[in-house]
Design a protein around this motif. Structure first.
Motif, PDB file in Angstrom:
ATOM      1  N   ILE A  42       0.870  -1.179   0.000  1.00 55.94           N
ATOM      2  CA  ILE A  42       0.000   0.000   0.000  1.00 55.94           C
ATOM      3  C   ILE A  42       0.905   1.226   0.000  1.00 55.94           C
ATOM      4  N   MET A  43       0.768   2.079  -1.013  1.00 51.59           N
ATOM      5  CA  MET A  43       1.571   3.296  -1.103  1.00 51.59           C
ATOM      6  C   MET A  43       0.660   4.522  -1.169  1.00 51.59           C
ATOM      7  N   GLY A  44       1.186   5.665  -0.726  1.00 52.22           N
ATOM      8  CA  GLY A  44       0.435   6.907  -0.802  1.00 52.22           C
ATOM      9  C   GLY A  44       1.135   8.012  -0.046  1.00 52.22           C
ATOM     10  N   PRO A  45       0.708   9.253  -0.253  1.00 49.65           N
ATOM     11  CA  PRO A  45       1.329  10.390   0.425  1.00 49.65           C
ATOM     12  C   PRO A  45       1.145  10.312   1.937  1.00 49.65           C
ATOM     13  N   SER A  46       1.938  11.082   2.648  1.00 46.71           N
ATOM     14  CA  SER A  46       1.771  11.201   4.096  1.00 46.71           C
ATOM     15  C   SER A  46       0.365  11.728   4.379  1.00 46.71           C
ATOM     16  N   GLY A  47      -0.336  11.075   5.316  1.00 44.77           N
ATOM     17  CA  GLY A  47      -1.693  11.497   5.646  1.00 44.77           C
ATOM     18  C   GLY A  47      -2.766  10.965   4.726  1.00 44.77           C
ATOM     19  N   SER A  48      -2.395  10.010   3.849  1.00 40.09           N
ATOM     20  CA  SER A  48      -3.362   9.486   2.872  1.00 40.09           C
ATOM     21  C   SER A  48      -4.301   8.440   3.459  1.00 40.09           C
ATOM     22  N   GLY A  49      -3.955   7.907   4.637  1.00 41.78           N
ATOM     23  CA  GLY A  49      -4.804   6.895   5.271  1.00 41.78           C
ATOM     24  C   GLY A  49      -4.167   5.525   5.357  1.00 41.78           C
ATOM     25  N   LYS A  50      -2.886   5.417   4.955  1.00 41.26           N
ATOM     26  CA  LYS A  50      -2.212   4.104   4.926  1.00 41.26           C
ATOM     27  C   LYS A  50      -2.171   3.445   6.299  1.00 41.26           C
ATOM     28  N   THR A  51      -1.634   4.178   7.285  1.00 44.25           N
ATOM     29  CA  THR A  51      -1.476   3.594   8.618  1.00 44.25           C
ATOM     30  C   THR A  51      -2.826   3.415   9.303  1.00 44.25           C
ATOM     31  N   THR A  52      -3.765   4.333   9.062  1.00 45.59           N
ATOM     32  CA  THR A  52      -5.122   4.174   9.606  1.00 45.59           C
ATOM     33  C   THR A  52      -5.738   2.874   9.107  1.00 45.59           C
ATOM     34  N   LEU A  53      -5.551   2.605   7.828  1.00 47.65           N
ATOM     35  CA  LEU A  53      -6.066   1.364   7.232  1.00 47.65           C
ATOM     36  C   LEU A  53      -5.475   0.142   7.935  1.00 47.65           C
ATOM     37  N   LEU A  54      -4.161   0.149   8.097  1.00 42.61           N
ATOM     38  CA  LEU A  54      -3.490  -0.978   8.738  1.00 42.61           C
ATOM     39  C   LEU A  54      -3.949  -1.133  10.190  1.00 42.61           C
ATOM     40  N   ASN A  55      -4.129  -0.010  10.886  1.00 42.04           N
ATOM     41  CA  ASN A  55      -4.550  -0.047  12.286  1.00 42.04           C
ATOM     42  C   ASN A  55      -5.975  -0.555  12.444  1.00 42.04           C
ATOM     43  N   CYS A  56      -6.830  -0.288  11.455  1.00 42.70           N
ATOM     44  CA  CYS A  56      -8.197  -0.829  11.497  1.00 42.70           C
ATOM     45  C   CYS A  56      -8.184  -2.347  11.289  1.00 42.70           C
ATOM     46  N   ILE A  57      -7.329  -2.815  10.383  1.00 36.70           N
ATOM     47  CA  ILE A  57      -7.217  -4.257  10.143  1.00 36.70           C
ATOM     48  C   ILE A  57      -6.659  -4.952  11.388  1.00 36.70           C
ATOM     49  N   ALA A  58      -5.715  -4.281  12.061  1.00 40.39           N
ATOM     50  CA  ALA A  58      -5.087  -4.864  13.250  1.00 40.39           C
ATOM     51  C   ALA A  58      -5.933  -4.700  14.507  1.00 40.39           C
ATOM     52  N   THR A  59      -7.071  -4.008  14.392  1.00 39.27           N
ATOM     53  CA  THR A  59      -7.976  -3.680  15.499  1.00 39.27           C
ATOM     54  C   THR A  59      -7.320  -2.785  16.536  1.00 39.27           C
ATOM     55  N   ILE A  60      -6.274  -2.053  16.143  1.00 37.19           N
ATOM     56  CA  ILE A  60      -5.699  -1.023  17.009  1.00 37.19           C
ATOM     57  C   ILE A  60      -6.683   0.139  17.119  1.00 37.19           C
ATOM     58  N   MET A  61      -7.431   0.373  16.036  1.00 33.59           N
ATOM     59  CA  MET A  61      -8.518   1.349  16.075  1.00 33.59           C
ATOM     60  C   MET A  61      -9.743   0.769  15.383  1.00 33.59           C
ATOM     61  N   LYS A  62     -10.897   1.317  15.733  1.00 32.90           N
ATOM     62  CA  LYS A  62     -12.157   0.805  15.197  1.00 32.90           C
ATOM     63  C   LYS A  62     -12.629   1.697  14.051  1.00 32.90           C
ATOM     64  N   PRO A  63     -12.987   1.110  12.896  1.00 34.40           N
ATOM     65  CA  PRO A  63     -13.482   1.938  11.792  1.00 34.40           C
ATOM     66  C   PRO A  63     -14.842   2.546  12.118  1.00 34.40           C
ATOM     67  N   THR A  64     -15.151   3.654  11.461  1.00 35.08           N
ATOM     68  CA  THR A  64     -16.464   4.283  11.638  1.00 35.08           C
ATOM     69  C   THR A  64     -17.549   3.398  11.029  1.00 35.08           C
ATOM     70  N   SER A  65     -17.243   2.814   9.876  1.00 35.91           N
ATOM     71  CA  SER A  65     -18.167   1.871   9.231  1.00 35.91           C
ATOM     72  C   SER A  65     -17.383   0.994   8.264  1.00 35.91           C
ATOM     73  N   GLY A  66     -18.062   0.006   7.713  1.00 33.38           N
ATOM     74  CA  GLY A  66     -17.405  -0.943   6.822  1.00 33.38           C
ATOM     75  C   GLY A  66     -17.005  -2.208   7.560  1.00 33.38           C
ATOM     76  N   ARG A  67     -16.476  -3.160   6.811  1.00 32.60           N
ATOM     77  CA  ARG A  67     -16.155  -4.463   7.409  1.00 32.60           C
ATOM     78  C   ARG A  67     -14.757  -4.929   7.022  1.00 32.60           C
ATOM     79  N   VAL A  68     -14.130  -5.638   7.968  1.00 38.76           N
ATOM     80  CA  VAL A  68     -12.860  -6.328   7.731  1.00 38.76           C
ATOM     81  C   VAL A  68     -13.109  -7.805   7.987  1.00 38.76           C
ATOM     82  N   LEU A  69     -12.929  -8.631   6.954  1.00 42.36           N
ATOM     83  CA  LEU A  69     -13.159 -10.065   7.092  1.00 42.36           C
ATOM     84  C   LEU A  69     -11.860 -10.827   6.886  1.00 42.36           C
ATOM     85  N   LEU A  70     -11.542 -11.695   7.818  1.00 40.71           N
ATOM     86  CA  LEU A  70     -10.387 -12.581   7.690  1.00 40.71           C
ATOM     87  C   LEU A  70     -10.911 -14.007   7.578  1.00 40.71           C
ATOM     88  N   LYS A  71     -10.633 -14.632   6.444  1.00 46.55           N
ATOM     89  CA  LYS A  71     -11.171 -15.962   6.145  1.00 46.55           C
ATOM     90  C   LYS A  71     -12.691 -15.989   6.323  1.00 46.55           C
TER      91      LYS A  71
END
Length: 259
Positions: A42-71
């Motif tokens: 995943i590439m993008g400018p600083s502040g583009s949402g890269k780390t937020t995305l990873l943190n939502c997948i890792a459950t470090i933070m909770k998304p406002t909406s949407g779903r993350v499915l593993l298997k």
């Protein structure tokens, strides 16, 4: 080998910060799949949402909406017990600044996730030996982080992320604190882990060289994925790297401006 089905599904993921008057949309409807055995960047400018995305997948933070499915399992619906199991054994997390505990040796840092989850000591010791040999860190297992180089610290962190044999490894700027030689060494190891062990890796990076080790790259800006590059079967890593640089130049006049 890629192509064994979807491992991770990100569905219309959104993450807002602030209140009604001043809302920042860090993620604005991100959707993509990660296939089993894939090495996705995943590439993008600083502040583009890269780390937020990873943190939502890792459950470090909770998304406002949407779903993350593993298997196929919706992690948002997990109770505290399943969430602890998900964090402890189903995902491995690799941080830019290593996140090693200063008062623990390399060996103790690596084994920490297993000790927390009560894994059999004999099995853990066997896995530790295997990983330490592969990552060339047997000589620092009894050293503290302050006695290690940056490259050694990151390889200890890699061993820790792999010790529980997770479904997927999430890597956040893993080469960010490393010199060029250590970064290349690390990326070669991650590539080998991905190909030989079929370990799925999702990596956020600003570094085009690191990204060139991936099989596919998604580009994110303003919380939205807007472009994708795939490495062709006949394409060398160096050729893929040149294509990444060309795209970054088209997007913003050079990688330094874009990222």
């Amino acid at each position: 080998m890629i192509g064994q089905g979807k491992l991770l599904e990100i569905q219309d993921l959104r993450k807002n910060y602030g209140n009604k008057g001043h809302v920042t949309r860090a993620l604005n409807g991100v959707s993509f799949d990660v296939l089993k055995g894939e090495f996705l960047g995943i590439m993008g400018p600083s502040g583009s949402g890269k780390t937020t995305l990873l943190n939502c997948i890792a459950t470090i933070m909770k998304p406002t909406s949407g779903r993350v499915l593993l298997k196929g399992d919706n992690i948002s619906s997990f109770d505290s017990k399943r969430l602890a199991e998900y964090r402890g054994s189903r995902i491995g997390y690799l941080f830019q600044d290593f996140e090693l505990l200063d008062n623990l040796t390399g060996k103790e840092n690596i084994l920490l996730p297993l000790s927390i989850h009560g894994v059999d000591f004999a099995k853990a010791r066997e896995k530790l030996h295997e990983l330490a040999t592969f990552l060339e860190i047997t000589d620092v297992l009894n050293k503290f982080p302050s006695q290690m180089s940056g490259g050694q610290k990151q390889r200890v962190a890699v061993a820790r992320s792999l010790i529980s044999e997770p479904d997927i490894v999430l890597a956040d700027e893993p080469t960010g604190a490393l010199d060029t030689r250590s970064a290349r060494n690390l990326m070669n190891k991650l590539t080998e882990i991905n190909r030989k062990n079929e370990r799925t890796i999702l990596m956020v990076t600003h570094d085009a060289n690191a990204a060139s080790f991936c099989s596919r790259i998604l580009f994110i800006q303003d919380g939205v994925i807007f472009h994708e590059l795939r490495r062709q079967q006949s394409e060398s890593r160096e050729e893929f790297y040149e294509r990444i640089l060309q795209l970054l130049a088209q997007l913003g006049g050079g990688s330094a401006n874009v990222l």
